[in-house]
Design an enzyme around this catalytic site. Structure first.
Site, short mmCIF file in Angstrom:
data_model
loop_
_atom_site.label_atom_id
_atom_site.label_comp_id
_atom_site.label_asym_id
_atom_site.label_seq_id
_atom_site.Cartn_x
_atom_site.Cartn_y
_atom_site.Cartn_z
N GLY B 69 32.96 52.61 53.65
CA GLY B 69 31.54 52.93 53.79
C GLY B 69 30.69 51.82 54.37
N GLN B 70 31.28 50.72 54.78
CA GLN B 70 30.48 49.66 55.39
C GLN B 70 29.75 50.22 56.61
OE1 GLN B 70 30.44 46.69 53.90
NE2 GLN B 70 32.06 47.28 52.49
N ARG B 71 28.62 49.64 56.89
CA ARG B 71 27.80 50.13 58.00
C ARG B 71 28.58 50.20 59.31
NH1 ARG B 71 22.53 51.22 59.07
NH2 ARG B 71 21.98 51.03 56.89
#
Lengths: 326, 202
Positions: B69-71
């Protein structure tokens, strides 16, 4: 067969048109005066009936007519929805977007955000009921700065909008120096940090994860389970983590191990060999080449183990020196 | 390949479900998954890329995709949308500073055509941590009540204690199963992809 379906379609079409006209008239009459919720409910119930009839008619209605009728029904629904909104502007669950709270730190307001990403993340929500330190500048913040309830010794911790501060949440060595309000065993189960500049954060071992945004020109000491750092620059991190620390949209981050001299106070075992600080991952640089955004501190660049302040008095002294000089 | 083989294969496929785990970074997607699978949850690093887990839950085979889910990874989420039966959106209930971000990411997912038919389960994770938002607060913060396009449900849970994880999966499986059986009874399986095949058939 074809004829029957044609006549059925025609019949339906006439019926639909008259219903539609009637509903439009009713909506118009309501739009001039404030509509009661009963009337609106009746309206939407009638629209649902009409939609049901339309669905039933799909067997014989040509697809073009189906689409046209569908559009009209949808239009009706939209209008009723609009009426409902205007009749009761405070809907039951309207999501209220809080206005962006301007940074409370006066010195921080003038300087530009550290990166372009910070602006899109900038909406800060209302204060959390966990432990919060927010909007401080030029202060020394110890355990006594946390408004700890008597039984609240295990909690989420949020640090935000901090400028030129020293935050030390290690339990004090000297039992006589601790104030009665600070329990000696504070357990932080997760950490959220945002917008910290020119500060030193010394934190104990955190049971859960640490998530940091917009930190710059600071020194951070912490132990945690997972470490994520975003949109930060020029930060020295002394860390003990049980998984790979990661950075994203960062630059100039230097890593070193958790200072040995602080281990005991931090509640970490000396023989804690789960240190993965060597294996930092940079999500902005997913390539086999080494990331330019972080490095390991050389021995001579680190604060030596013996130089870490051992108690609050010493820290407070350091603080005084640092800000007289700066 | 004989007709019987084809039929058998089709049958097999009906018992399979594809579930996609998404959410902001630090939500606990991988931890939930590992906990469900009975694995150790202490040494989990932030996910770079994705994990796939396949396990049998009740009589269904679940293929669970857990994407980081990191940008920087979010643009890649779209690569995993195809054929998704249920979307599980995981929320860090202690993260008050990013609720707006979380809401926007979720609502933009719901506009995706390829996720149109999917059931939506929202996990309000990290309920074991004091100071977390409860599921009502999360529901309002994410504006879930405005969702009309998907079946949805929100459950408070904790990946550390395991609270409500199986219950959530049960709901997702039941919701998907209800839908699948309907569409197979009416027409062939391929219609699952279109969002509203059921009403039109009556």
């Amino acid at each position: 067969m074809a004829e029957t379906s044609q006549s059925l379609a025609r019949e339906f079409y006439i019926h639909f048109q008259s219903k539609h006209a009637e509903l439009v008239a009713r909506i118009d009459s309501h739009s001039s005066s404030a509509a009661t919720s009963d009337a609106l409910d009746q309206l939407s119930a009638d629209i649902v009936t009409l939609r049901k009839e339309l669905t039933d008619a799909t067997g014989f209605l040509p697809s073009y007519d189906q689409r046209q009728c569908e559009l009209k029904v949808r239009d009706l629904e939209a209008q009723v929805e609009k009426l409902r909104a205007s009749a009761a502007p405070k809907a039951k669950f309207a999501f209220k977007r809080k206005p962006k709270t301007a940074p409370t730190v006066p010195t921080a307001a003038s300087s530009a955000p550290t990166s372009s990403h910070s602006s899109s993340l900038g909406t800060t929500q209302q204060a959390a009921p966990g432990l919060v330190i927010s909007g401080r500048s030029q202060e020394f913040l110890g355990l006594s700065s946390l408004s700890l309830g008597q039984n609240q010794v295990s909690s989420d911790l949020t640090l935000s909008d901090i400028e030129r501060c020293i935050v030390c949440l290690l339990p004090s060595d000297r039992s006589d120096a601790t104030t009665s309000t600070s329990p000696s065993t504070l357990k932080i189960t997760s950490l959220h940090v945002r917008n910290v500049r020119n500060s030193v954060l010394i934190l104990p071992k955190i049971e859960g994860s640490a998530l940091l945004h917009d930190v710059s020109l600071s020194v951070i000491v912490l132990g945690c389970h997972q470490y994520r750092m975003h949109t930060s620059s020029k930060v020295d991190v002394y860390i003990s983590a049980s998984s790979n620390p990661i950075i994203e949209h960062c630059s100039g981050i230097r890593f070193a191990g958790y200072p040995r001299s602080l281990h005991q106070r931090a509640g970490a075992e000396e023989n804690d060999q789960t240190n993965n600080y060597l294996a930092v991952q940079d999500f902005s640089h997913i390539r086999p080449t080494p990331s330019p955004n972080w490095s390991l501190m050389q021995q001579e660049e680190m604060v030596a183990d013996s130089d870490w302040p051992v108690d609050h008095v010493e820290l407070a002294f350091l603080f005084a020196v640092a800000f007289k000089a700066g | 390949m004989g007709l019987l083989t084809i039929i058998r294969k089709n049958r097999q496929k009906e018992k399979e479900m594809r579930i996609l785990f998404l959410g902001l970074d630090n939500a606990g997607k991988t931890t939930i998954l590992k906990k469900l699978n009975g694995e150790d949850i202490m040494g989990i690093s932030p996910t770079l890329g994705f994990n796939i887990k396949t396990f049998v839950h009740r009589k269904y085979t679940l293929n669970i995709w857990d994407v980081g889910g990191q940008r920087t990874l979010r643009p890649y989420w779209r690569n995993y949308f195809e054929q998704t039966d249920a979307l599980v959106w995981v929320v860090d209930s202690g993260d008050r500073m990013r609720t707006q971000d979380c809401k926007e990411e979720l609502h933009s997912l719901l506009l995706e055509d390829r996720l149109a038919g999917a059931s939506l389960l929202v996990f309000a994770n990290k309920q074991d941590i004091q100071g977390s938002m409860n599921s009502t607060e999360i529901r309002d913060a994410l504006d879930l009540l405005s969702i009309k396009s998907h079946h949805w449900k929100i459950l408070p849970c904790s990946a550390v204690t395991g609270e409500n994880l199986v219950e959530g999966l049960d709901w997702a499986v039941d919701d998907v199963a209800g839908r699948l059986y309907y569409s197979t009874a009416v027409e062939d399986v391929s219609s699952r992809i279109s969002p509203r095949p059921i009403a039109a058939q009556q």
